[in-house]
Structure formats: structure tokens, C-alpha cells
Design an enzyme around this catalytic site. Structure first.
Site, mmCIF file in Angstrom:
data_model
loop_
_atom_site.group_PDB
_atom_site.id
_atom_site.type_symbol
_atom_site.label_atom_id
_atom_site.label_comp_id
_atom_site.label_asym_id
_atom_site.label_seq_id
_atom_site.Cartn_x
_atom_site.Cartn_y
_atom_site.Cartn_z
ATOM 1 C CG ASP A 15 -1.983 1.041 1.152
ATOM 2 O OD1 ASP A 15 -1.730 2.123 0.577
ATOM 3 O OD2 ASP A 15 -3.087 0.779 1.658
ATOM 4 C CE1 TYR A 59 -6.083 12.144 -9.426
ATOM 5 C CE2 TYR A 59 -6.753 13.926 -10.886
ATOM 6 C CZ TYR A 59 -6.177 12.690 -10.699
ATOM 7 O OH TYR A 59 -5.691 11.992 -11.784
ATOM 8 C CE LYS A 81 -2.545 12.225 -9.885
ATOM 9 N NZ LYS A 81 -1.711 11.047 -10.174
ATOM 10 C CB SER A 118 -3.804 14.594 -13.435
ATOM 11 O OG SER A 118 -5.092 14.921 -13.937
HETATM 12 P P1 NAD Z 1 -6.793 2.774 -12.148
HETATM 13 O O1 NAD Z 1 -7.692 2.964 -10.982
HETATM 14 O O2 NAD Z 1 -7.230 1.926 -13.294
HETATM 15 O O3 NAD Z 1 -5.371 2.230 -11.658
HETATM 16 C C1 NAD Z 1 -4.772 2.724 -10.495
HETATM 17 C C2 NAD Z 1 -4.061 1.561 -9.800
HETATM 18 O O4 NAD Z 1 -3.412 2.099 -8.643
HETATM 19 C C3 NAD Z 1 -5.026 0.472 -9.320
HETATM 20 O O5 NAD Z 1 -4.568 -0.800 -9.734
HETATM 21 C C4 NAD Z 1 -5.006 0.608 -7.803
HETATM 22 O O6 NAD Z 1 -5.182 -0.613 -7.114
HETATM 23 C C5 NAD Z 1 -3.605 1.198 -7.576
HETATM 24 N N1 NAD Z 1 -3.554 1.910 -6.296
HETATM 25 C C6 NAD Z 1 -4.382 2.905 -5.877
HETATM 26 N N2 NAD Z 1 -4.086 3.251 -4.626
HETATM 27 C C7 NAD Z 1 -3.028 2.479 -4.240
HETATM 28 C C8 NAD Z 1 -2.279 2.358 -3.043
HETATM 29 N N3 NAD Z 1 -2.578 3.095 -1.961
HETATM 30 N N4 NAD Z 1 -1.275 1.471 -2.990
HETATM 31 C C9 NAD Z 1 -0.988 0.701 -4.072
HETATM 32 N N5 NAD Z 1 -1.674 0.741 -5.226
HETATM 33 C C10 NAD Z 1 -2.687 1.624 -5.306
HETATM 34 O O7 NAD Z 1 -6.468 4.240 -12.638
HETATM 35 P P2 NAD Z 1 -5.691 4.837 -13.917
HETATM 36 O O8 NAD Z 1 -6.648 5.659 -14.649
HETATM 37 O O9 NAD Z 1 -4.892 3.787 -14.601
HETATM 38 O O10 NAD Z 1 -4.732 5.843 -13.137
HETATM 39 C C11 NAD Z 1 -3.308 5.773 -13.198
HETATM 40 C C12 NAD Z 1 -2.758 7.152 -12.919
HETATM 41 O O11 NAD Z 1 -3.223 8.056 -13.936
HETATM 42 C C13 NAD Z 1 -3.225 7.760 -11.593
HETATM 43 O O12 NAD Z 1 -2.151 8.433 -10.974
HETATM 44 C C14 NAD Z 1 -4.290 8.768 -12.008
HETATM 45 O O13 NAD Z 1 -4.415 9.834 -11.098
HETATM 46 C C15 NAD Z 1 -3.715 9.218 -13.342
HETATM 47 N N6 NAD Z 1 -4.720 9.852 -14.212
HETATM 48 C C16 NAD Z 1 -5.760 9.146 -14.727
HETATM 49 C C17 NAD Z 1 -6.703 9.789 -15.543
HETATM 50 C C18 NAD Z 1 -7.890 9.079 -16.135
HETATM 51 O O14 NAD Z 1 -8.746 9.744 -16.740
HETATM 52 N N7 NAD Z 1 -7.984 7.748 -16.017
HETATM 53 C C19 NAD Z 1 -6.551 11.144 -15.846
HETATM 54 C C20 NAD Z 1 -5.471 11.841 -15.310
HETATM 55 C C21 NAD Z 1 -4.556 11.175 -14.505
#
Ligand code: NAD
Length: 257
Positions: free
Chosen positions: A56, A147, A151, A134
Site C-alpha cells: 500500500d 486531487y 498532482k 494529470s
Molecule cells: P486505475 O484505478 O485503473 O489504476 C490505479 C491503480 O493504482 C489500481 O490498480 C489501484 O489498485 C492502484 N492503487 C491505488 N491506490 C493504491 C495504493 N494506496 N497502494 C498501491 N496501489 C494503489 O487508474 P488509472 O486511470 O490507470 O490511473 C493511473 C494514474 O493516472 C493515476 O495516478 C491517475 O491519477 C492518473 N490519471 C488518470 C486519468 C484518467 O482519466 N484515467 C486522468 C489523469 C490522470
């Protein structure tokens, strides 16, 4: 390359692992996530060269634990992808101290802890450190105040890393996704009206996919980005250039003669 990826069970982190595994060049990977079942499934799908690690990122020991597991598996580290992140969705007046601490611990502090623990190994390999920020880091986002600000702090943290670790040959960069279809967001975007509304704001006319963001991360990890450090690559389909309301073209005023 010997690469560590956080948030590797899902979405963008998973896509980075899968795209690296599909390259001709063999890579070794330490894939870490708090979702044990999910990260084991990705490792099983990738096969040789990948090992799962469960932890975690809100723990203060996360960086040390991940780096110890990575060095045990790969003997060193050439690239770190600090990708995991969470959303806390509520107006600032309703948020709590616990929520603030949790969002910043995962979205910001964990990247510092991981980078700090990996720094000696990245210095040895003259490697790359990439974090997923982000578009919200530079655009205030309704309901996502913790958030977006976490970021924004991440962006500066990575620029600071670029400054401090550049002399050791370590390149430090971020990728900033715009709206991207992943398990984090898909519940919202599976609503066709909401998806169409969001896509209407994106000049390229479509949501990003996890692979779009992963390709930018892989570019920054690799030798083609060998002289790039301290930058943020937006992967948003042009959305952040679309701040003026769509009026059908022009200002409606006649051109002056
Ligand atoms: P997602 O939820 O599909 O994947 C995130 C992963 O992080 C998950 O597998 C989750 O289990 C893991 N995770 C979360 N908290 C955790 C913790 N405390 N310890 C260990 N693992 C943890 O999301 P995603 O869209 O693939 O996001 C990936 C990154 O991209 C993130 O940093 C998110 O903020 C960023 N992001 C996503 C978007 C979007 O639109 N999807 C946009 C901007 C930025």
C-alpha cells in the site's frame, strides 16, 4: 530494461507493463499494487521477467519495500514508473483532514519515497524516473480539489528531482493524462451522454485510452528521451488548448480593415 511500475494491476500501469512485455527487447519488471489478485493476473499474463509485489503506497515504508523487492528480483533498476493515484471527489468545504492526508500520501508522498529509495540504483544505471500526474495538475477541476492540488505538487516534485538528480544522469519527467478511459473513470464514461459531453471538449474528439498514456511513459523511460528531463507531456487530445467556448468559429466580430 529493469523497470518498477506502481499501480500495475489496472489501467495505465497495466498498459505500460503489457506494452513493454510486447516489445522485442526483453524487459524485467517489478509490478506493484495493493490489489493482489489484479497484479498477480497481470504477471501471469506477461510471464517471464515480471514479478508481482503487493503493498500500500500510503505506508511510509512503501518506497523502501518496493525498491528492496525490485533489487532482489532484477539486481538493479533502470526505470521507475510512479503511476498509482486516487481520486477524492467532494467540494473543498466538505473534505476532511484524513482525506487530505490519504490523497497526498498516495498521489504525492509515495513518489518522493519511491524516488528517494530508488535514487542510488537509478544513479548507477543513469536511469529514468517517470510519474503519472494529470491535466488536473494545471487545470482546477470541479470537485477534485485535493486531487488537482496533489498532482500539482507532484509536478513540481518531479521537476525538483530533475534538478537534484540530473548530475547523476537520472532523467525525471511526468506524463499528464487528460480524460482517459480506465477502470478509474469508466463508470462515468459508460454513460453515453456524459462521454459525448466530455468528448465534445477534446479537439481530437475522443477519450484517451490507457495505451495512449502508456506510450508516452515508455518514450520517457527509454533512450529516445535520452536528453529530456524536467518536462511534463500532456496526453489529453488537445483538451487543455480548448479553454474558449465553442462558438462555431471566430468571435462573431467583423475583421477590422
Ligand atoms: P486505475 O484505478 O485503473 O489504476 C490505479 C491503480 O493504482 C489500481 O490498480 C489501484 O489498485 C492502484 N492503487 C491505488 N491506490 C493504491 C495504493 N494506496 N497502494 C498501491 N496501489 C494503489 O487508474 P488509472 O486511470 O490507470 O490511473 C493511473 C494514474 O493516472 C493515476 O495516478 C491517475 O491519477 C492518473 N490519471 C488518470 C486519468 C484518467 O482519466 N484515467 C486522468 C489523469 C490522470
Amino acid at each position: 530494461m529493469r523497470v518498477v511500475i506502481t499501480g500495475a494491476a489496472s489501467g495505465i500501469g497495466r498498459a505500460v507493463a503489457e506494452l513493454l512485455a510486447a516489445q522485442d527487447e526483453p524487459h524485467q519488471m517489478l509490478l506493484t499494487d495493493r490489489d493482489e489478485e489484479g497484479v498477480n493476473a497481470v504477471v501471469a499474463a506477461i510471464g517471464a521477467g515480471a514479478r508481482a509485489h503487493v503493498g500500500d503506497l500510503s505506508s511510509v515504508d512503501c518506497g523502501r519495500d518496493i525498491v528492496a523487492a525490485a533489487v532482489d528480483h532484477m539486481g538493479g533498476i533502470d526505470g521507475v514508473v510512479s503511476n498509482a493515484g486516487i481520486i477524492s471527489s467532494a467540494p473543498l468545504v466538505e473534505q476532511t483532514v484524513d482525506q487530505f492526508d490519504r490523497v497526498y500520501a498516495i498521489n504525492t508522498r509515495a513518489t518522493w519515497l519511491l524516488g528517494q529509495a530508488a535514487q542510488p540504483y537509478l544513479a548507477q544505471s543513469r536511469g529514468a524516473f517517470v510519474a503519472t500526474a494529470s491535466m488536473s495538475a494545471t487545470q482546477p477541476t470541479p470537485g477534485l480539489g485535493f486531487y488537482s492540488s496533489s498532482k500539482a505538487a507532484l509536478l513540481m516534485l518531479m521537476r525538483q528531482c530533475a534538478l537534484e538528480w540530473g548530475p547523476d544522469g537520472i532523467r525525471c519527467n511526468t506524463v499528464s493524462p487528460g480524460p482517459t478511459y480506465t477502470p478509474m473513470t469508466q463508470a462515468g464514461y459508460d454513460d453515453p451522454d456524459r462521454r459525448a459531453q466530455r468528448e465534445s471538449m477534446i479537439p481530437l474528439g475522443k477519450l484517451g485510452m490507457a495505451e495512449d498514456v502508456a506510450n508516452a511513459i515508455i518514450f520517457l523511460l527509454g533512450p529516445q528521451a535520452g536528453h529530456i528531463s524536467g518536462v511534463d507531456i500532456l496526453v489529453d487530445g488537445g483538451m487543455s488548448s480548448n479553454l474558449m467556448p465553442a462558438t462555431g468559429g471566430g468571435t462573431g466580430q467583423k475583421a477590422s480593415k
